[in-house]
Design an enzyme around this catalytic site. Structure first.
Site, PDB file in Angstrom:
ATOM      1  N   ARG A   1       0.840  -1.208   0.000  1.00 29.17           N
ATOM      2  CA  ARG A   1       0.000   0.000   0.000  1.00 29.17           C
ATOM      3  C   ARG A   1       0.868   1.247   0.000  1.00 29.17           C
ATOM      4  O   ARG A   1       0.467   2.301   0.496  1.00 29.17           O
ATOM      5  CB  ARG A   1      -0.907  -0.001   1.198  1.00 29.17           C
ATOM      6  CG  ARG A   1      -0.128  -0.182   2.483  1.00 29.17           C
ATOM      7  CD  ARG A   1      -0.972   0.194   3.624  1.00 29.17           C
ATOM      8  NE  ARG A   1      -0.315  -0.125   4.874  1.00 29.17           N
ATOM      9  CZ  ARG A   1      -0.749   0.316   6.023  1.00 29.17           C
ATOM     10  NH1 ARG A   1      -1.804   1.088   6.073  1.00 29.17           N
ATOM     11  NH2 ARG A   1      -0.134  -0.011   7.116  1.00 29.17           N
TER      12      ARG A   1
ATOM     13  N   ASP B   1      -6.234  -3.775   0.831  1.00 31.38           N
ATOM     14  CA  ASP B   1      -6.882  -2.828  -0.080  1.00 31.38           C
ATOM     15  C   ASP B   1      -5.948  -1.727  -0.557  1.00 31.38           C
ATOM     16  O   ASP B   1      -6.339  -0.858  -1.334  1.00 31.38           O
ATOM     17  CB  ASP B   1      -8.114  -2.215   0.593  1.00 31.38           C
ATOM     18  CG  ASP B   1      -7.752  -1.452   1.869  1.00 31.38           C
ATOM     19  OD1 ASP B   1      -6.552  -1.388   2.221  1.00 31.38           O
ATOM     20  OD2 ASP B   1      -8.673  -0.922   2.518  1.00 31.38           O
ATOM     21  N   GLY B   2      -4.715  -1.735  -0.055  1.00 29.59           N
ATOM     22  CA  GLY B   2      -3.759  -0.705  -0.484  1.00 29.59           C
ATOM     23  C   GLY B   2      -3.976   0.647   0.152  1.00 29.59           C
ATOM     24  O   GLY B   2      -3.299   1.616  -0.191  1.00 29.59           O
TER      25      GLY B   2
ATOM     26  N   ASP C   1      11.121  -7.401   7.930  1.00 23.80           N
ATOM     27  CA  ASP C   1      10.760  -6.442   6.878  1.00 23.80           C
ATOM     28  C   ASP C   1      10.546  -5.047   7.450  1.00 23.80           C
ATOM     29  O   ASP C   1      10.361  -4.090   6.706  1.00 23.80           O
ATOM     30  CB  ASP C   1       9.497  -6.910   6.133  1.00 23.80           C
ATOM     31  CG  ASP C   1       8.313  -7.101   7.051  1.00 23.80           C
ATOM     32  OD1 ASP C   1       8.459  -7.789   8.074  1.00 23.80           O
ATOM     33  OD2 ASP C   1       7.235  -6.554   6.760  1.00 23.80           O
ATOM     34  N   ASN C   2      10.568  -4.929   8.767  1.00 23.49           N
ATOM     35  CA  ASN C   2      10.457  -3.617   9.399  1.00 23.49           C
ATOM     36  C   ASN C   2      11.774  -3.224  10.053  1.00 23.49           C
ATOM     37  O   ASN C   2      11.791  -2.483  11.036  1.00 23.49           O
ATOM     38  CB  ASN C   2       9.336  -3.627  10.443  1.00 23.49           C
ATOM     39  CG  ASN C   2       7.975  -3.825   9.814  1.00 23.49           C
ATOM     40  OD1 ASN C   2       7.779  -3.486   8.640  1.00 23.49           O
ATOM     41  ND2 ASN C   2       7.030  -4.363  10.569  1.00 23.49           N
TER      42      ASN C   2
HETATM   43  P1  AMP Z   1       3.343  -4.051   8.187  1.00 25.06           P
HETATM   44  O1  AMP Z   1       2.809  -4.968   9.228  1.00 25.06           O
HETATM   45  O2  AMP Z   1       2.699  -2.685   8.199  1.00 25.06           O
HETATM   46  O3  AMP Z   1       4.816  -3.985   8.146  1.00 25.06           O
HETATM   47  O4  AMP Z   1       2.874  -4.659   6.802  1.00 25.06           O
HETATM   48  C1  AMP Z   1       3.241  -5.949   6.381  1.00 25.06           C
HETATM   49  C2  AMP Z   1       2.920  -6.119   4.921  1.00 25.06           C
HETATM   50  O5  AMP Z   1       1.519  -5.997   4.689  1.00 25.06           O
HETATM   51  C3  AMP Z   1       3.592  -5.113   4.013  1.00 25.06           C
HETATM   52  O6  AMP Z   1       4.013  -5.800   2.863  1.00 25.06           O
HETATM   53  C4  AMP Z   1       2.499  -4.137   3.707  1.00 25.06           C
HETATM   54  O7  AMP Z   1       2.682  -3.486   2.471  1.00 25.06           O
HETATM   55  C5  AMP Z   1       1.273  -5.026   3.690  1.00 25.06           C
HETATM   56  N1  AMP Z   1       0.054  -4.275   4.008  1.00 25.06           N
HETATM   57  C6  AMP Z   1      -0.280  -3.732   5.188  1.00 25.06           C
HETATM   58  N2  AMP Z   1      -1.466  -3.108   5.117  1.00 25.06           N
HETATM   59  C7  AMP Z   1      -1.904  -3.260   3.846  1.00 25.06           C
HETATM   60  C8  AMP Z   1      -3.076  -2.839   3.134  1.00 25.06           C
HETATM   61  N3  AMP Z   1      -4.055  -2.127   3.727  1.00 25.06           N
HETATM   62  N4  AMP Z   1      -3.178  -3.174   1.828  1.00 25.06           N
HETATM   63  C9  AMP Z   1      -2.220  -3.891   1.230  1.00 25.06           C
HETATM   64  N5  AMP Z   1      -1.102  -4.305   1.833  1.00 25.06           N
HETATM   65  C10 AMP Z   1      -0.934  -4.010   3.128  1.00 25.06           C
HETATM   66 MG    MG Z   2       6.178  -2.925   7.281  1.00 24.80          MG
END
Ligand code: AMP
Ligand code: MG
Length: 472
Positions: free
Chosen positions: A89, A121-122, A244-245
């Site tokens: 997203r 949903d991006g 990934d973070n």
């Molecule tokens: P995060 O937990 O925020 O580090 O996200 C983990 C993964 O989920 C990453 O690849 C994000 O791009 C993906 N992601 C998180 N929220 C969304 C969303 N609303 N739509 C699409 N991808 C998402």
């Molecule tokens: Mg992340």
């Protein structure tokens, strides 16, 4: 009125397998919430026209020179390997070289679906966008390496989570978005040419002095050790330290379920999805070593003599706990006014923390009170405190200006969870004043701000935030 962003893109010059090129999805009705003009100045971005800023930082108008792309990466999430993640997203618009000569990414977050969205949903909801804006800017003001917030825009659209929420787009600025997981992607796919290209790119961008994978690993370990010790010295809990973070640059990234603790308890966990406390406050010092071990593993294929690489990298990663301990000692020593803390000072620090934990003392306010001579009021066991106080005074008797050191090591104001929740609740009602007020006060966390005394107060029982959410 135009807006000019002096793009100078380099990631977009890497080959196809590193990203997917695509444009942001338009949103219905962009409305600017905040534009960080001092950061914009650092980045050489000029322009003040609200509707244009809103259109650009919502992704509706692509600024000249932008080459939007979604980066691909992998990563361990809560210990399990996800072979393909990526910007689901978010879109990198491009890079600028800032006034100090540092290359910085400009990224939209919440800008629509990408090939890496999986079931998402991006989009981003207003609350998490404002939370990231406030906390990342507060971390910067606290002196912590971090991504920054350049803009926040209401999208005029609804997003569907547990409830229907207003949508928003955040513009994030980072030294880069290269993650441990970016290396893991190519290593796990055995795409060693790409792995080598990523190594070269990362070295040139962040560690030009690192000639070998081992040197790069050691440099990243040093920065991450320092970073985690600094988080701990501020009572910060990242909450989702997946690989990934975890950046190669050493910046804090991804403000999802993060939180600053109020009362001191080393086992504190806020994140609703962290059921086993993998990313608890105290666990962060161990998890970062685990994350660096994953980076080390991904770097091994770059070395001809793999056994030699394993030996070298193992030594580097095994050296990390000592780096963290040293950084922890230096930072907590400074909080007590000790400029040159030695291993022998560890019990003095630990004993204060022990009293704080036993009585549920507020982490931030207790340390802040030390320099003012009012810490006794924060500790439940006063007689234990008096004994400790005597030891402490003896230790700093010969110190040069310990108060000044304490003043700049112990913030008076942090973004407390209940204030963030209250700020979000107001913004959901269309009132952005608490958001702007928080940003203004948190920009000067080490100064006494009597007019902001209310923001120093720990939560009343009814205000306590029990859990934080990613909101994704
Ligand atoms: P995060 O937990 O925020 O580090 O996200 C983990 C993964 O989920 C990453 O690849 C994000 O791009 C993906 N992601 C998180 N929220 C969304 C969303 N609303 N739509 C699409 N991808 C998402
Ligand atoms: Mg992340």
């Amino acid at each position: 009125m135009t807006l000019s962003i002096p793009f100078d893109n380099s990631y977009a010059r890497l080959p196809e397998g590193f990203y997917a090129r695509l444009e942001p999805a338009r949103v219905a009705a962009p409305e600017l919430i905040a534009f960080n003009s001092s950061l914009a100045q650092d980045l050489g971005i000029s322009g003040e026209d609200d509707p244009l800023l809103a259109a650009i930082f919502a992704g509706n108008t692509l600024p000249g020179g932008a080459e939007p792309l979604a980066q691909i990466y992998a990563g361990h999430q809560f210990g399990g390997f996800s072979p393909q993640l990526g910007d689901g997203r978010a879109l990198l618009l491009g890079e600028v070289v800032d006034r100090s000569g540092t290359r910085r990414d400009i990224q939209l977050k919440g800008s629509g679906p990408t090939p890496f969205s999986r079931r998402g949903d991006g989009r981003a909801a207003l609350g998490p966008v404002l939370r990231e804006y406030v906390v990342s800017e507060a971390m910067h003001a606290l002196g912590v390496p971090t991504t920054r917030a350049l803009a926040a825009v209401r999208s005029g659209e609804q997003v569907y989570r547990e409830t229907v929420l207003p949508g928003a787009v955040l513009t994030r600025v980072a030294a880069s978005h290269i993650r441990v997981g970016t290396f893991q992607l190519f290593a796990s796919r055995q795409q060693y040419d790409q792995l080598q290209q990523l190594f070269d790119y990362t070295r040139d961008r962040h560690y030009p002095e690192a000639e070998t994978p081992g040197a790069l690993l050691a440099a990243v370990c040093a920065r991450q050790a320092e970073l985690v010790a600094q988080w701990m010295s501020l009572g910060f809990i990242h909450g989702v330290m997946n690989t990934d973070n975890c950046t190669l640059s050493g910046e804090t990234i991804d403000y999802g379920p993060c939180a600053f603790m109020d009362h001191y308890d080393p086992n504190t966990v806020y994140s609703s999805i962290d059921r086993y406390g993998r990313y608890a406050y105290q666990a962060q010092a161990d998890v970062i070593v685990w994350n660096m071990a994953q980076l080390a593993t991904a770097l091994v294929p770059l070395v001809q003599d793999q056994q030699a690489a394993v030996d070298e990298f193992t030594t580097i990663v095994n050296g990390m706990p000592n780096l963290i301990r040293a950084a922890w000692l230096r930072r907590f020593g400074a909080k007590l006014g000790i400029a040159d803390a030695q291993a022998g000072d560890a019990p003095l620090i630990a004993d204060l923390l022990g009293m704080m934990q036993a009585g549920g003392s507020d982490f931030t306010n207790t340390f802040r009170a030390l320099a003012r001579g009012s810490a006794r009021d924060e500790i439940t066991d006063r007689s234990a405190y008096d004994l400790w106080h005597a030891r402490w005074q003896e230790r700093i008797a010969a110190a040069d200006a310990p108060e000044a050191l304490m003043q700049r090591s112990n913030p008076g104001i942090i973004p407390r969870n209940h204030r963030i929740e209250q700020m979000i609740a107001a913004a959901l009602e269309g009132d952005d004043r608490p958001f702007h007020h928080l940003n203004a006060v948190l920009a000067r966390p080490y100064e006494d701000q009597p007019e902001a005394e209310e923001l120093r107060r720990p939560p009343a029982p009814s205000e306590v935030v029990q859990a934080t959410f990613c909101g994704t």
